[in-house]
Each structure stands twice: as C-alpha cells, then as structure tokens.
Scaffold this motif. Structure first.
Motif, PDB file in Angstrom:
ATOM      1  N   ASP A  17      -4.381  -0.172   9.081  1.00  0.00           N
ATOM      2  CA  ASP A  17      -3.983   1.231   8.986  1.00  0.00           C
ATOM      3  C   ASP A  17      -2.715   1.501   9.792  1.00  0.00           C
ATOM      4  N   LEU A  18      -2.650   0.962  11.003  1.00  0.00           N
ATOM      5  CA  LEU A  18      -1.485   1.192  11.867  1.00  0.00           C
ATOM      6  C   LEU A  18      -0.217   0.572  11.277  1.00  0.00           C
ATOM      7  N   ILE A  19      -0.343  -0.655  10.801  1.00  0.00           N
ATOM      8  CA  ILE A  19       0.825  -1.351  10.238  1.00  0.00           C
ATOM      9  C   ILE A  19       1.392  -0.570   9.053  1.00  0.00           C
ATOM     10  N   LYS A  20       0.503  -0.097   8.184  1.00  0.00           N
ATOM     11  CA  LYS A  20       0.966   0.671   7.024  1.00  0.00           C
ATOM     12  C   LYS A  20       1.500   2.040   7.453  1.00  0.00           C
ATOM     13  N   GLU A  21       0.894   2.651   8.465  1.00  0.00           N
ATOM     14  CA  GLU A  21       1.360   3.939   8.978  1.00  0.00           C
ATOM     15  C   GLU A  21       2.791   3.830   9.507  1.00  0.00           C
ATOM     16  N   TYR A  22       3.120   2.706  10.137  1.00  0.00           N
ATOM     17  CA  TYR A  22       4.458   2.506  10.677  1.00  0.00           C
ATOM     18  C   TYR A  22       5.469   2.099   9.601  1.00  0.00           C
ATOM     19  N   GLY A  23       4.993   1.790   8.415  1.00  0.00           N
ATOM     20  CA  GLY A  23       5.910   1.445   7.333  1.00  0.00           C
ATOM     21  C   GLY A  23       6.284  -0.016   7.248  1.00  0.00           C
ATOM     22  N   PHE A  24       5.575  -0.886   7.991  1.00  0.00           N
ATOM     23  CA  PHE A  24       5.824  -2.324   7.866  1.00  0.00           C
ATOM     24  C   PHE A  24       5.182  -2.845   6.583  1.00  0.00           C
ATOM     25  N   GLU A  25       5.727  -3.929   6.063  1.00  0.00           N
ATOM     26  CA  GLU A  25       5.089  -4.630   4.963  1.00  0.00           C
ATOM     27  C   GLU A  25       3.892  -5.390   5.526  1.00  0.00           C
ATOM     28  N   LEU A  26       2.721  -5.178   4.926  1.00  0.00           N
ATOM     29  CA  LEU A  26       1.482  -5.795   5.416  1.00  0.00           C
ATOM     30  C   LEU A  26       1.130  -7.023   4.605  1.00  0.00           C
ATOM     31  N   GLY A  27       0.746  -8.074   5.298  1.00  0.00           N
ATOM     32  CA  GLY A  27       0.191  -9.266   4.661  1.00  0.00           C
ATOM     33  C   GLY A  27      -1.197  -9.536   5.201  1.00  0.00           C
ATOM     34  N   ILE A  28      -2.076 -10.052   4.363  1.00  0.00           N
ATOM     35  CA  ILE A  28      -3.441 -10.396   4.774  1.00  0.00           C
ATOM     36  C   ILE A  28      -3.726 -11.846   4.401  1.00  0.00           C
ATOM     37  N   GLN A  29      -4.199 -12.596   5.384  1.00  0.00           N
ATOM     38  CA  GLN A  29      -4.598 -13.978   5.158  1.00  0.00           C
ATOM     39  C   GLN A  29      -6.121 -14.056   5.155  1.00  0.00           C
ATOM     40  N   LEU A  30      -6.671 -14.703   4.119  1.00  0.00           N
ATOM     41  CA  LEU A  30      -8.118 -14.883   4.018  1.00  0.00           C
ATOM     42  C   LEU A  30      -8.449 -16.367   3.969  1.00  0.00           C
ATOM     43  N   MET A  31      -9.607 -16.729   4.522  1.00  0.00           N
ATOM     44  CA  MET A  31     -10.093 -18.095   4.463  1.00  0.00           C
ATOM     45  C   MET A  31     -11.377 -18.141   3.643  1.00  0.00           C
TER      46      MET A  31
END
Length: 348
Positions: free
Chosen positions: A149-163
């Motif tokens: 939520d914070l990363i998107k609120e600040y306007g950064f591009e978000l990446g998610i790594q899953l295992m």
C-alpha cells in the motif's frame, strides 16, 4: 529485439539480519565480497559501452541480492547517488531495487524518492501466514499488505516476488498468493520454484526428511496456473525460475529436483500444451475417455517467438501429442498474424 536492459548490482546478504530457511545469498549472487559505491560506478561504466546504440527503450540500474532498504540509510544514499548521477545525465532510465516487506516505511520511501528511484520489488514469497512462519521469513502477512500500500501510495512501480513449494506450502496456498497478487495489482512479478541450496536450514530439513521438495513436474504444474492468473491480469512476469550460474547447478550448490535452466520454457510450454489440447478435443468432437481414437490432420499454429513453447522444451509437446494421439497427423507451423503466447489449432 531486446528493448529493456538491467545493470545488476548484487549486494549479498546486506541489510538482512534474518535467515530464511531457503536462503544462501552467496550462492544465489555468485559473489561474497562487499560492494562499495565506487564498485557500482565501475560496474555501470563497464556495462555502458555494450548497451549504447542498441535501440534500448529502458536501461535500469538494479540493486539485488540482499534487502537494499535494510542497510543503513547513509549507505543506501551513497549507492543511490551514483545511480542518480547516471539517470540525471540521461544514461540510464530507471533505478530499481529489491527488499523485504518489513523494511518499508515512510522515511525509507522519502529517501528513495529524493534520489528519484523508480521500482521497488518486494520479496513477498507467500501470502500464507503458515508458509511465512515455516520459512522463518520474520515478518507477517500484514507487513506485506502495508508495504504494498505504501509503495503504491508513493507512486513507485511495485514488483512482487513469489516462491512455489516452500515448507507448509500447497497448491491452494500458491494459487491464493497469486490471487492476492492480482488483487494488489503490481506492475511486475517474478515466480520462483523453491530450490534446496547447500548451507541452508532448508537443506538440513531436506536431509532430515522434514521437507520434501517439489518435483520439476509438480513445480511446473503449480507455476503455470499462477502464471496464467498474473498474465491474464496484465502483470508483466519478468522472470520464472532462478537464473543459471556457475554455482547454481545440479550437484553444485543445489540439492533436490526443482531447478531447471529452462524452467520458464517448461511453464510456458505446459500452458501451450493445455491450450492446444483443448482446441484439438473441441475440433475433433472427441470422446474424452478415449482420445487415442482421434484421427485426421491438424495444424498447430503460433507466432515465431512462441514456436519453441508450442513444440516444447526438448520437443516434449511434440512427443506428448504423438504418443497420446497416434492416429492424428499434426503439423507445427508459424503464423505471423498470431500474438505471442496465442495458439491456434486448425483442422485440415
């Protein structure tokens, strides 16, 4: 033609006091020495001559290998200042880093914004509390949601790594993680099957019999379903499976069975096989209980870029269809009108 290039800066096991059961950062990054800001500058200078004049749309400097935002703020700033110098000069386009969900807060993001950083990848690994606990991740699922939520609120591009295939994992939990990722809607994602590295707690669990790694086929089966979910949602899946290095090879740093140097092709080939077979059965109006009786001639078509996935790694899809449908004649052809990842079956 490749239009996106990454200049990778590996910072092994920096900023992370936690030892996840699967983690051996020195093996993954294939280096053990500390990295200094001067090393970053030298690395960028070494890469730049190979990137100029290639018509690249995007060049990134990316800090990988540890938990970048967990290192002291002054060190983060020193690394970021080097990258920003090249970005301000127009020589690179983006600044990118990977980190842990529990090393994201407003002060960290304020600092990243001051250096014009662009992309933050979170090593989420799983949205299952049971899997996070069994893997000794050291953070909660709630920390993941807060960080996203914070990363998107600040306007950064978000990446998610899953295992896939961590301790206490199941196919249902993996698909739940993929569904949560779709709901959060990051720009990019990575899917990594769990591999057992030497000198890790997971290796000790494997030797003791308390952890059984997925087979390659099991890992492919789960990953392909996760891949479909993310791809259908428009999330850019930038990696599937660990990259092969001199250290990450069977009999080297790896134990167990889930590492394959062409894991992404295995997954995309499995997706192609499912799509082709569904169309074949529909066209043939087949009795699903006895597909071996299907006869006739068919063309399997794909774009040129997807042809190797249609045929399958080591021609495994060709072999599969030849063995399962021995009375059918199947030709494999390219069709420039088809989008990459699309497959069409035509009855001749």
């Amino acid at each position: 033609m490749k239009i996106h290039a990454i200049i990778p800066v590996f910072i092994p096991h920096r900023g992370c006091p936690n030892d996840c059961v699967f983690c051996n950062q020195k093996a993954i990054t294939a280096r053990s020495a500390d990295v200094t800001p001067e090393d970053v500058k030298k690395l960028i200078e070494r890469y730049m001559p190979t990137l100029r004049g290639r018509g690249l749309k995007t060049i990134e400097v990316a800090f990988f290998g540890g938990s970048f935002t967990g290192i002291p703020m002054e060190e983060q700033s020193a690394f970021l200042a080097v990258a920003k110098e090249y970005k301000d000069a127009g020589l690179i386009d983006k600044i990118h880093m990977s980190t842990r969900p529990d090393y994201i807060d407003k002060s960290i993001l304020d600092n990243l914004a001051s250096f014009d950083a662009d992309t933050i990848e979170l090593g989420v690994q799983s949205f299952s509390p049971e899997v996070l606990a069994a893997s000794n991740r050291g953070h909660t699922v709630e920390a993941v949601y807060r960080a996203c939520d914070l990363i998107k609120e600040y306007g950064f591009e978000l990446g998610i790594q899953l295992m896939i295939g961590l301790p206490e994992d199941t196919k249902e939990r993996c698909l739940f993680s993929a569904a949560e990722t779709v709901r959060i809607a990051p720009s990019i994602a990575r899917l990594y099957p769990t591999i057992v590295l030497n000198d890790t707690e997971l290796y000790n669990m494997y030797r003791a019999g308390s952890y059984t790694p997925l087979t390659t086929d099991e890992a492919v089966d789960i990953t392909k379903d996760m891949y479909r979910m993310l791809d259908d949602a428009g999330i850019n899946i930038i990696r599937v499976g660990l990259k092969s290095t001199d250290l990450i090879t069977e009999g080297g740093e790896i134990q167990g069975h889930t590492f394959h140097p062409a894991f992404r092709q295995l997954v995309e080939g499995a997706i192609a096989r499912e799509d082709l077979e569904a169309q074949l059965l529909e066209l043939a109006d087949a009795d699903a209980e006895d597909p071996g009786l299907i006869g006739g001639s068919f063309e399997f078509r794909s774009s040129g870029n997807s042809f190797s996935n249609m045929v399958g790694n080591a021609k495994r899809n060709r072999i599969y269809f030849a063995e399962k449908y021995p009375h059918s004649k199947i030709r494999y052809m390219t069709d420039p009108a088809l989008a990459d990842g699309s497959y069409v079956v035509v009855k001749c």
